[in-house]
Design a protein around this motif. Structure first.
Motif, mmCIF file in Angstrom:
data_model
loop_
_atom_site.group_PDB
_atom_site.id
_atom_site.type_symbol
_atom_site.label_atom_id
_atom_site.label_comp_id
_atom_site.label_asym_id
_atom_site.label_seq_id
_atom_site.Cartn_x
_atom_site.Cartn_y
_atom_site.Cartn_z
ATOM 1 N N SER A 194 0.822 -1.213 0.000
ATOM 2 C CA SER A 194 0.000 0.000 0.000
ATOM 3 C C SER A 194 0.851 1.255 0.000
ATOM 4 O O SER A 194 1.997 1.246 0.455
ATOM 5 C CB SER A 194 -0.948 0.006 1.202
ATOM 6 O OG SER A 194 -0.198 -0.080 2.393
ATOM 7 N N ILE A 195 0.271 2.321 -0.556
ATOM 8 C CA ILE A 195 0.865 3.657 -0.502
ATOM 9 C C ILE A 195 -0.149 4.522 0.234
ATOM 10 O O ILE A 195 -1.278 4.707 -0.240
ATOM 11 C CB ILE A 195 1.140 4.212 -1.916
ATOM 12 C CG1 ILE A 195 2.234 3.380 -2.604
ATOM 13 C CG2 ILE A 195 1.538 5.684 -1.852
ATOM 14 C CD1 ILE A 195 2.497 3.771 -4.055
ATOM 15 N N PRO A 196 0.220 5.037 1.433
ATOM 16 C CA PRO A 196 -0.766 5.817 2.194
ATOM 17 C C PRO A 196 -1.033 7.176 1.557
ATOM 18 O O PRO A 196 -0.274 7.639 0.697
ATOM 19 C CB PRO A 196 -0.106 5.965 3.578
ATOM 20 C CG PRO A 196 1.352 5.751 3.348
ATOM 21 C CD PRO A 196 1.501 4.899 2.124
ATOM 22 N N ARG A 265 10.364 5.679 -4.279
ATOM 23 C CA ARG A 265 11.431 5.590 -3.281
ATOM 24 C C ARG A 265 10.984 6.087 -1.905
ATOM 25 O O ARG A 265 11.343 5.516 -0.882
ATOM 26 C CB ARG A 265 12.616 6.437 -3.788
ATOM 27 C CG ARG A 265 13.933 6.125 -3.135
ATOM 28 C CD ARG A 265 15.039 6.794 -3.930
ATOM 29 N NE ARG A 265 15.416 5.961 -5.057
ATOM 30 C CZ ARG A 265 16.677 5.695 -5.378
ATOM 31 N NH1 ARG A 265 17.648 6.220 -4.696
ATOM 32 N NH2 ARG A 265 16.967 4.924 -6.397
ATOM 33 N N LYS A 266 10.173 7.163 -1.883
ATOM 34 C CA LYS A 266 9.723 7.730 -0.599
ATOM 35 C C LYS A 266 8.843 6.740 0.172
ATOM 36 O O LYS A 266 8.663 6.872 1.367
ATOM 37 C CB LYS A 266 8.911 9.006 -0.852
ATOM 38 C CG LYS A 266 9.755 10.186 -1.309
ATOM 39 C CD LYS A 266 8.854 11.385 -1.531
ATOM 40 C CE LYS A 266 9.634 12.520 -2.193
ATOM 41 N NZ LYS A 266 8.724 13.455 -2.860
ATOM 42 N N ASN A 270 7.288 1.828 3.847
ATOM 43 C CA ASN A 270 5.937 1.276 3.898
ATOM 44 C C ASN A 270 5.816 -0.007 3.071
ATOM 45 O O ASN A 270 5.254 -1.010 3.516
ATOM 46 C CB ASN A 270 4.975 2.337 3.345
ATOM 47 C CG ASN A 270 3.633 2.246 4.013
ATOM 48 O OD1 ASN A 270 3.529 2.409 5.217
ATOM 49 N ND2 ASN A 270 2.616 1.943 3.235
ATOM 50 N N LEU A 271 6.345 0.047 1.822
ATOM 51 C CA LEU A 271 6.253 -1.110 0.921
ATOM 52 C C LEU A 271 6.996 -2.309 1.505
ATOM 53 O O LEU A 271 6.533 -3.445 1.431
ATOM 54 C CB LEU A 271 6.822 -0.758 -0.458
ATOM 55 C CG LEU A 271 6.043 0.315 -1.248
ATOM 56 C CD1 LEU A 271 6.847 0.795 -2.451
ATOM 57 C CD2 LEU A 271 4.697 -0.214 -1.709
ATOM 58 N N THR A 272 8.156 -2.044 2.092
ATOM 59 C CA THR A 272 8.959 -3.127 2.676
ATOM 60 C C THR A 272 8.228 -3.748 3.862
ATOM 61 O O THR A 272 8.204 -4.977 4.026
ATOM 62 C CB THR A 272 10.345 -2.590 3.122
ATOM 63 O OG1 THR A 272 10.953 -1.949 2.005
ATOM 64 C CG2 THR A 272 11.263 -3.694 3.597
ATOM 65 N N GLY A 273 7.605 -2.897 4.692
ATOM 66 C CA GLY A 273 6.831 -3.411 5.843
ATOM 67 C C GLY A 273 5.704 -4.325 5.379
ATOM 68 O O GLY A 273 5.528 -5.430 5.894
#
Length: 446
Positions: A194-196, A265-266, A270-273
């Motif tokens: 997810s991307i918040p 990249r920013k 989150n993506l890794t979590g």
């Protein structure tokens, strides 16, 4: 033709089961929906979802029972793909003509809403009640805590199996003589990421686009949610050099996202979590026949025809099953045997066609959307379709923006592909692509 009221059970409270319950309730039947899972309205989502892309077929099915506008409030229209290709600025590909769009909806948000609407219509839901067995000739089902424990018996006039790709109802039908069944897993899995939203609740990427990062044999997609976030799905082989198996540590995951998805990249933290928190899921195509048993039992949606998600048509095809079933019921009234026989004969070729189209679109989305020759072919097709809209409707538009049969879309798409093979062989096609010569060539081949 009017129907006598029947006592009907639906197994599965997912999207297809809840919509079918609304249809049948409006027709005057008594409906009970069983689901082995708890009520989705009271649980956290599982991290296994791919956002849904509602298109014409789905909207038609919702419109028929007067809930289209209610569902549009929780959806976002996407009129284009946003392509994120390494080494190029982001660019857009329009889906269809002006005004044509697919709609992004969170599966969980939609499912909760559909159950609410079904309950308002008077449908009874029985959650946490697992069906262990079905007596097909008697339309009797048995539920209980465990397979070996005590079972409750329920008698119905008709049972519908809407319990997904690994349907308990279909499993029982598979034991009948001359029941055809096949399942085919692809060697690519998926993981939800997810991307918040931004702090002010706005979207970090263009919110009216379906975002794709094609990377050959793997890809990332992102679809917007109404809360400003994006649900992302990473499709990748299970095993191999770049695969789910090859990423075991946080450092490896961080390096993977930095290498292949530099413009998010920013979001890497989150993506890794999410990468390690959410499960890796498999994708399967399931085909079977017959879909019905006498006038007693019928399969609808994924339990009859699960497909891979690369055309965004799984839900739309299931909803269209229900719409088609209603048209057939209106013709045949109380003759459920004829209703079921007509339903499976009409829907089976279309289910097989969308299964084939979905698999092909997987190949197209992951590798061809970044291929220069493929993009040129699409440009030629688009130009010709604009010049001759009565002579050329692209396969994607036939599937997504029309209600014509899937089988017709597949056949017409194959015929168009043969024509385009010849066109792409023309000398100097790269410079001639928008010429009269190419237009005349296509007209002659048509």
């Amino acid at each position: 033709m009017k129907q006598s009221s029947k006592n009907i059970a639906i197994i599965g409270s997912g999207l297809v089961g809840s919509l079918l319950s609304i249809y049948l309730k409006i027709m005057g039947h008594t409906i009970t929906v069983f689901d082995r899972r708890p009520d989705i309205r009271n649980v956290e989502f599982s991290g296994r979802s791919i956002n849904l892309a509602m298109s014409n077929r789905g909207w038609q099915s919702l419109r028929e029972v007067g809930i289209e506008n209610e569902i549009k409030k929780i959806a976002i229209p996407l009129d284009k793909r946003a392509m994120h290709v390494i080494g190029k600025p982001m660019y857009f590909q329009k889906y269809g003509k002006d005004g044509e769009a697919i709609w992004s909806i969170s599966r969980g948000v939609l499912n909760r809403k559909m159950i609410d609407l079904a309950e308002e219509a008077g449908v009874e839901f029985r959650f946490n009640e697992k069906v262990w067995n079905v007596d097909l000739p008697e339309a009797t089902l048995f539920t209980g805590e465990s397979e070996k424990g005590k079972w409750k018996e329920y008698n119905y006039d008709i049972i519908f199996g809407c319990d997904g790709a690994f349907s308990r109802v279909r499993h029982k039908m598979q034991r009948r003589s001359r029941f055809d069944y096949s399942q085919n897993f692809i060697d690519v899995g998926y993981k939800e990421l997810s991307i918040p939203a931004n702090e002010d609740g706005s979207h970090k990427l263009d919110k009216n686009s379906f975002h794709i990062w094609p990377r050959g044999n793997f890809m990332l997609i992102a679809m917007p949610n109404i809360d400003g976030s994006f649900t992302c799905t990473l499709f990748m082989p299970f095993e191999g050099e770049v695969s789910f198996e090859s990423i075991k540590t946080k450092e490896q995951a961080t390096a993977f996202f930095k290498t292949y998805f530099p413009n998010v990249r920013k979001e890497i933290e989150n993506l890794t979590g999410d990468f390690f928190k959410n499960p890796t899921s498999a994708m399967v195509t399931i085909k079977c026949y017959p879909w019905t048993y006498w006038d007693k039992v019928a399969l609808v949606g994924d339990s009859a025809h699960a497909i891979v998600p690369f055309y965004g048509q799984g839900m739309n095809a299931g909803f269209e099953d229900i719409f088609a079933l209603k048209q057939i019921i209106e013709k045949h009234g109380d003759d459920w045997e004829t209703i079921f026989e007509t339903y499976q004969k009409e829907r089976k070729p279309n289910a097989d066609a969308i299964a084939e189209l979905s698999y092909r679109n997987f190949v197209e989305m992951s590798s061809k959307t970044a291929d220069a020759k493929f993009l040129l072919q699409k440009k030629i097709e688009k130009r010709f379709a604009e010049l001759h809209p009565d002579k050329w409707i692209p396969a994607y538009s036939r599937v997504t923006f029309s209600n014509k049969p899937y089988a017709e879309a597949l056949a017409m798409g194959d015929a168009q592909e043969e024509i385009m093979k010849e066109v792409m062989q023309m000398p100097h096609i790269e410079s001639l692509w928008d010429s009269d010569e190419v237009e005349q060539k296509i007209l002659s081949l048509l």
